[in-house]
Design a protein around this motif. Structure first.
Motif, short mmCIF file in Angstrom:
data_model
loop_
_atom_site.label_atom_id
_atom_site.label_comp_id
_atom_site.label_asym_id
_atom_site.label_seq_id
_atom_site.Cartn_x
_atom_site.Cartn_y
_atom_site.Cartn_z
N GLU A 112 1.03 -1.13 0.13
CA GLU A 112 0.00 -0.01 -0.03
C GLU A 112 0.85 1.13 0.03
O GLU A 112 0.47 2.17 -0.62
N SER A 113 1.96 1.25 0.82
CA SER A 113 2.79 2.55 0.95
C SER A 113 3.57 2.64 -0.57
O SER A 113 3.72 3.73 -1.18
N LEU A 114 3.72 1.59 -1.21
CA LEU A 114 4.41 1.87 -2.51
C LEU A 114 3.47 2.38 -3.57
O LEU A 114 3.97 3.14 -4.45
N THR A 115 2.11 2.24 -3.43
CA THR A 115 1.18 2.80 -4.37
C THR A 115 1.66 4.51 -4.44
O THR A 115 1.35 5.22 -5.49
N LYS A 116 1.86 4.87 -3.21
CA LYS A 116 2.03 6.14 -3.00
C LYS A 116 3.50 6.97 -3.28
O LYS A 116 3.75 8.15 -3.30
N VAL A 117 4.46 6.13 -3.48
CA VAL A 117 5.97 6.45 -3.82
C VAL A 117 5.77 6.89 -5.19
O VAL A 117 5.49 6.62 -6.28
N SER B 123 -5.21 -8.38 -5.25
CA SER B 123 -4.30 -7.38 -4.63
C SER B 123 -3.88 -6.55 -5.57
O SER B 123 -3.65 -5.42 -5.57
N ALA B 124 -3.05 -7.20 -6.68
CA ALA B 124 -2.50 -6.27 -7.81
C ALA B 124 -3.47 -5.46 -8.47
O ALA B 124 -2.95 -4.25 -8.57
N ASN B 125 -4.70 -5.86 -8.72
CA ASN B 125 -5.66 -4.90 -9.43
C ASN B 125 -5.79 -3.69 -8.54
O ASN B 125 -5.83 -2.72 -8.93
N ILE B 126 -6.19 -3.96 -7.28
CA ILE B 126 -6.57 -2.77 -6.41
C ILE B 126 -5.45 -2.06 -6.24
O ILE B 126 -5.44 -0.49 -6.19
N THR C 225 -2.87 -1.36 -8.47
CA THR C 225 -2.55 -0.80 -9.55
C THR C 225 -3.67 0.69 -9.77
O THR C 225 -3.07 1.53 -9.97
N ILE C 226 -5.01 0.33 -9.43
CA ILE C 226 -5.83 1.53 -9.21
C ILE C 226 -5.40 2.51 -8.44
O ILE C 226 -5.39 3.59 -8.66
N ALA C 227 -5.02 1.95 -7.19
CA ALA C 227 -4.52 2.93 -5.98
C ALA C 227 -3.48 3.77 -6.44
O ALA C 227 -3.56 4.99 -6.32
N SER C 228 -2.48 3.07 -7.34
CA SER C 228 -1.35 3.92 -7.75
C SER C 228 -1.66 4.74 -8.75
O SER C 228 -1.21 6.05 -8.62
N SER C 229 -2.50 4.62 -9.61
CA SER C 229 -2.97 5.33 -10.71
C SER C 229 -3.73 6.75 -10.13
O SER C 229 -3.75 7.90 -10.53
N LEU C 230 -4.36 6.67 -9.10
CA LEU C 230 -5.34 7.57 -8.45
C LEU C 230 -4.37 8.53 -7.90
O LEU C 230 -4.77 9.72 -7.84
N VAL C 231 -3.25 8.28 -7.58
CA VAL C 231 -2.32 9.41 -7.06
C VAL C 231 -1.18 9.67 -7.99
O VAL C 231 -0.18 10.42 -7.78
N GLY C 232 -1.57 9.58 -9.28
CA GLY C 232 -0.69 9.75 -10.56
C GLY C 232 0.57 9.00 -10.89
O GLY C 232 1.50 9.53 -11.38
N ASN C 233 0.65 7.76 -10.33
CA ASN C 233 1.85 6.85 -10.46
C ASN C 233 1.33 5.90 -11.56
O ASN C 233 0.09 5.71 -11.74
#
Length: 121
Positions: A19-24, A46-49, A51-59
């Motif tokens: 989860e932390s890595l999605t925000k890096v 988990s990978a799908n969730i 990936t979506i979380a990462s894209s929501l913060v611009g990654n």
């Protein structure tokens, strides 16, 4: 892309790291995170969730599930490490299987596990 491998990726300890890595977003390039575990269904969900979380913060980080039972087939893990060539490998697996909510924990009235975390770079 920078490659990272996380073993035990479907477990609770790794979930916090993932989860932390999605925000890096202060790295030179996006991350490609290889999630190693035994349960394909959990890993894919988990990978799908993530990936979506990462894209929501611009990654544009990628979360890639890999089914490897590292206790039963450590050679497969070695081969995956050689092929992927990750910059960082994190082991978030339990040291003693069955301890978390397993027969040992229930008998002893304990609800947490014993882990052997490490990371190498």
């Amino acid at each position: 892309m920078r490659n990272i491998m996380i073993c035990g990726a479907s477990g609770s300890m790794a979930s916090y790291l993932l989860e932390s890595l999605t925000k890096v977003n202060n790295v030179e390039s996006d991350l490609r995170v290889f999630m190693v575990g035994r349960d394909l269904e959990k890993l894919v969900k988990s990978a799908n969730i993530l990936t979506i979380a990462s894209s929501l913060v611009g990654n544009s980080h990628q979360f890639i599930p890999l089914v490897i039972d590292i206790e039963q087939d450590p050679i497969a893990l070695t081969a995956a490490i050689s092929e992927i060539n990750p910059e960082i490998v994190v082991n978030a697996t339990r040291a003693v299987s069955g301890v978390k909510y397993g027969p040992m924990s229930i008998k002893m009235g304990v609800g947490y596990g014993v882990w052997r975390p490490f990371s190498i770079r």
